[in-house]
Scaffold this active site. Structure first.
Site, PDB file in Angstrom:
ATOM      1  CD  GLU A   1     -41.810   1.639 128.673  1.00  0.00           C
ATOM      2  OE1 GLU A   1     -41.345   1.105 129.710  1.00  0.00           O
ATOM      3  OE2 GLU A   1     -41.452   2.756 128.271  1.00  0.00           O
TER       4      GLU A   1
ATOM      5  CG  ASP B   1     -35.970   8.818 127.259  1.00  0.00           C
ATOM      6  OD1 ASP B   1     -37.124   8.832 127.708  1.00  0.00           O
ATOM      7  OD2 ASP B   1     -35.458   7.807 126.731  1.00  0.00           O
TER       8      ASP B   1
ATOM      9  CE  LYS C   1     -36.789   1.912 122.684  1.00  0.00           C
ATOM     10  NZ  LYS C   1     -35.922   2.393 123.762  1.00  0.00           N
TER      11      LYS C   1
ATOM     12  CG  HIS D   1     -41.367   3.896 123.967  1.00  0.00           C
ATOM     13  ND1 HIS D   1     -41.259   2.836 124.819  1.00  0.00           N
ATOM     14  CD2 HIS D   1     -40.262   4.644 124.190  1.00  0.00           C
ATOM     15  CE1 HIS D   1     -40.157   2.942 125.541  1.00  0.00           C
ATOM     16  NE2 HIS D   1     -39.543   4.046 125.178  1.00  0.00           N
TER      17      HIS D   1
ATOM     18  CG  ASP E   1     -38.819   6.485 130.945  1.00  0.00           C
ATOM     19  OD1 ASP E   1     -37.669   6.766 131.353  1.00  0.00           O
ATOM     20  OD2 ASP E   1     -39.049   5.539 130.161  1.00  0.00           O
TER      21      ASP E   1
ATOM     22  CG  HIS F   1     -42.778   5.122 131.226  1.00  0.00           C
ATOM     23  ND1 HIS F   1     -41.803   4.190 130.941  1.00  0.00           N
ATOM     24  CD2 HIS F   1     -43.243   4.803 132.464  1.00  0.00           C
ATOM     25  CE1 HIS F   1     -41.703   3.353 131.952  1.00  0.00           C
ATOM     26  NE2 HIS F   1     -42.559   3.684 132.881  1.00  0.00           N
TER      27      HIS F   1
ATOM     28  CG  ASP G   1     -41.710   6.041 127.014  1.00  0.00           C
ATOM     29  OD1 ASP G   1     -41.610   7.049 126.292  1.00  0.00           O
ATOM     30  OD2 ASP G   1     -40.848   5.721 127.853  1.00  0.00           O
TER      31      ASP G   1
ATOM     32  CG  ASP H   1     -37.550   6.790 123.275  1.00  0.00           C
ATOM     33  OD1 ASP H   1     -38.089   7.655 123.992  1.00  0.00           O
ATOM     34  OD2 ASP H   1     -37.291   5.638 123.662  1.00  0.00           O
TER      35      ASP H   1
ATOM     36  CD1 TRP I   1     -39.464  -1.292 126.797  1.00  0.00           C
ATOM     37  CD2 TRP I   1     -37.537  -1.067 127.918  1.00  0.00           C
ATOM     38  NE1 TRP I   1     -38.466  -1.035 125.875  1.00  0.00           N
ATOM     39  CE2 TRP I   1     -37.292  -0.891 126.527  1.00  0.00           C
ATOM     40  CE3 TRP I   1     -36.465  -0.972 128.818  1.00  0.00           C
ATOM     41  CZ2 TRP I   1     -36.006  -0.627 126.026  1.00  0.00           C
ATOM     42  CZ3 TRP I   1     -35.191  -0.708 128.324  1.00  0.00           C
ATOM     43  CH2 TRP I   1     -34.971  -0.538 126.938  1.00  0.00           C
TER      44      TRP I   1
END
Ligand code: RNT
Ligand code: ZN
Length: 417
Positions: free
Chosen positions: A224, A294, A226, A260, A324, A284, A257, A292, A185
């Site tokens: 990956e 997280d 995004k 993303h 993730d 992820h 992810d 995003d 990524w």
């Protein structure tokens, strides 16, 4: 919780599920095939051991809860603690910045397998297999563009870094007798409007071609995408289209992810499409809140749908389930456990679906029956199956892990400053 109560509840659950054609023992046995790839970076808010300062690359960990891992020993102790509270056997996902550099200044274009020697030993001793990630962020040469930088010097620096990371991953895979999954990524993008979309993407394509020219047998590459990063809102070089097309053409793994994509886009729906065109998927699993962000993964419809799709596609052996997220505002070990146990619960719930009868209803146009069964499944006693799975694995059942984490905090993490 008393073993006897768990057993009693399980006996009842087993009977209820059997009545709809689901074998709970088989579902528990199948859980042994699930190996989460635990992201090492939740333990220290994506800092790593380079002492480079602040996190860059459009990602951010918010919060300042005390007790983050400050060095390799603390990180290992935390991971061992996490492992002890999870049913099943799991993998550890390392970023390049977590190497054992032994106080030496090792620039990103100098990394070698020997910097991960102690990790490979530790992993073997602790029964964990390793996955890996190149690290393009948090470095003086990160800027807004790395592998897609028109400046050949910078681009070559990151090409060299990524090539070396693949060599590290190859060594890990060889040592563990199982391919190391290496994720790529990069944050490359632009804060404001760019008139050079094609240029950066063609540079990225060329860089990837050069990086992947070397074939390996013990590592697998995944890519990956995004939508955007902080400070890089207008354009992302490695977009979903870019990597999907690249992976389909070159036989690489796509990393999804869950943070993303556009907020209303279903990541679960991508599984069945991608699996027809790429060999495997890496996940992820995260929890985006409005962006995003997280946040710690929980059992929600997004995570459940994703796991259901993996099972419905019969693709457990083609999907690597990595986590993730990085929440620095609560106990970090607790965050690991909440997210990984939630993901495992979602997989288990997916395995408890009476897929044959649901498909029969669908074939026969019995829409009411299909919807009714999907609704009833929500209140089936799956929690008793989860408890039995934990009991059989010798890990805390239900909320019992809360006190274990509190104890670890009192004895270990609260003493870090
Ligand atoms: C960033 C990506 C990437 C990172 C890790 C640290 O948006 O999700 O996977 O979170 O590599
Ligand atoms: Zn990610």
């Amino acid at each position: 919780m008393k073993t006897e109560s768990i057993e009693r509840a399980y006996a009842y659950a087993k009977e209820r599920f059997a009545a709809i054609g689901v074998d709970t023992d088989a579902a528990i046995a199948k859980m042994n095939e699930i190996h989460l790839s635990l992201h090492c970076w939740q333990a220290d808010d994506v800092q790593g051991f380079e002492n480079s300062g602040s996190l860059s690359g459009g990602i951010q960990a918010t919060g300042n809860y005390p007790g983050k891992a400050r060095n390799i020993d603390e990180l290992r102790a935390d991971i061992a603690m996490v492992k002890s509270l999870l049913p099943g056997s799991h993998r550890l996902n390392l970023h390049e910045i977590y190497g054992d550099f032994g106080g030496e200044k090792v620039d990103r274009n100098e990394v070698e397998p020997r910097h991960f020697e102690s990790w490979m030993q530790w992993a073997q001793e602790n029964g964990m297999k390793l996955d890996f990630n190149s690290t393009s962020f948090s470095h003086p040469k990160s800027g807004s563009l790395s592998l897609s930088n028109p400046d050949k010097g910078i681009r070559d620096f990151w090409i060299e870094h990524t090539k070396r990371c693949r060599a590290v991953a190859e060594e890990m895979g060889k040592r563990q007798g199982d391919p190391c999954i290496m994720n790529l990524w990069i944050h490359d993008g632009s804060k404001d409007i760019t008139v050079n979309r094609l240029l950066y993407r063609s540079l990225l394509k060329d860089s990837l071609d050069e990086i992947f020219a070397q074939k390996y047998d013990n590592m697998k590459d995944c890519l990956e995408s995004k939508v955007f990063g902080i400070g890089l809102e207008s354009y992302t070089v490695g977009s979903c289209d870019f990597y999907t097309a690249y992976a389909a053409q070159t036989g690489k793994i796509v990393t999804l992810d869950t943070g993303h994509f556009h907020p209303t886009e279903s990541v679960a729906d991508k599984v069945s499409s991608l699996l027809l065109f790429v060999p495997e998927l890496m996940l992820h699993v995260s929890r985006p809140v409005r962006w995003d962000s997280d946040h710690v993964t929980i059992m929600n419809d997004d995570t459940l749908d994703l796991c259901r799709e993996i099972v419905r596609c019969n693709a457990i052996d083609r999907v690597h389930i990595g986590l993730d997220y990085f929440d620095a505002s609560i106990n970090r070990i607790g965050a690991y456990i909440i997210g990984s146990r939630a993901t495992l619960k979602c997989v288990l719930l997916a395995l408890l679906e009476p897929i044959e009868s649901l498909r029969k209803y669908e074939d026969q146009d019995m829409g009411f029956e299909r919807l009714a069964m999907l609704e009833e499944l929500k209140s089936m006693p799956w929690g008793a199956v989860w408890d039995m799975y934990c009991l059989q694995n010798g890990v805390p059942v239900g909320e019992e892990y809360i006190k274990d984490i509190e104890r670890y905090e009192a004895e270990i993490t609260s003493k870090r400053n």
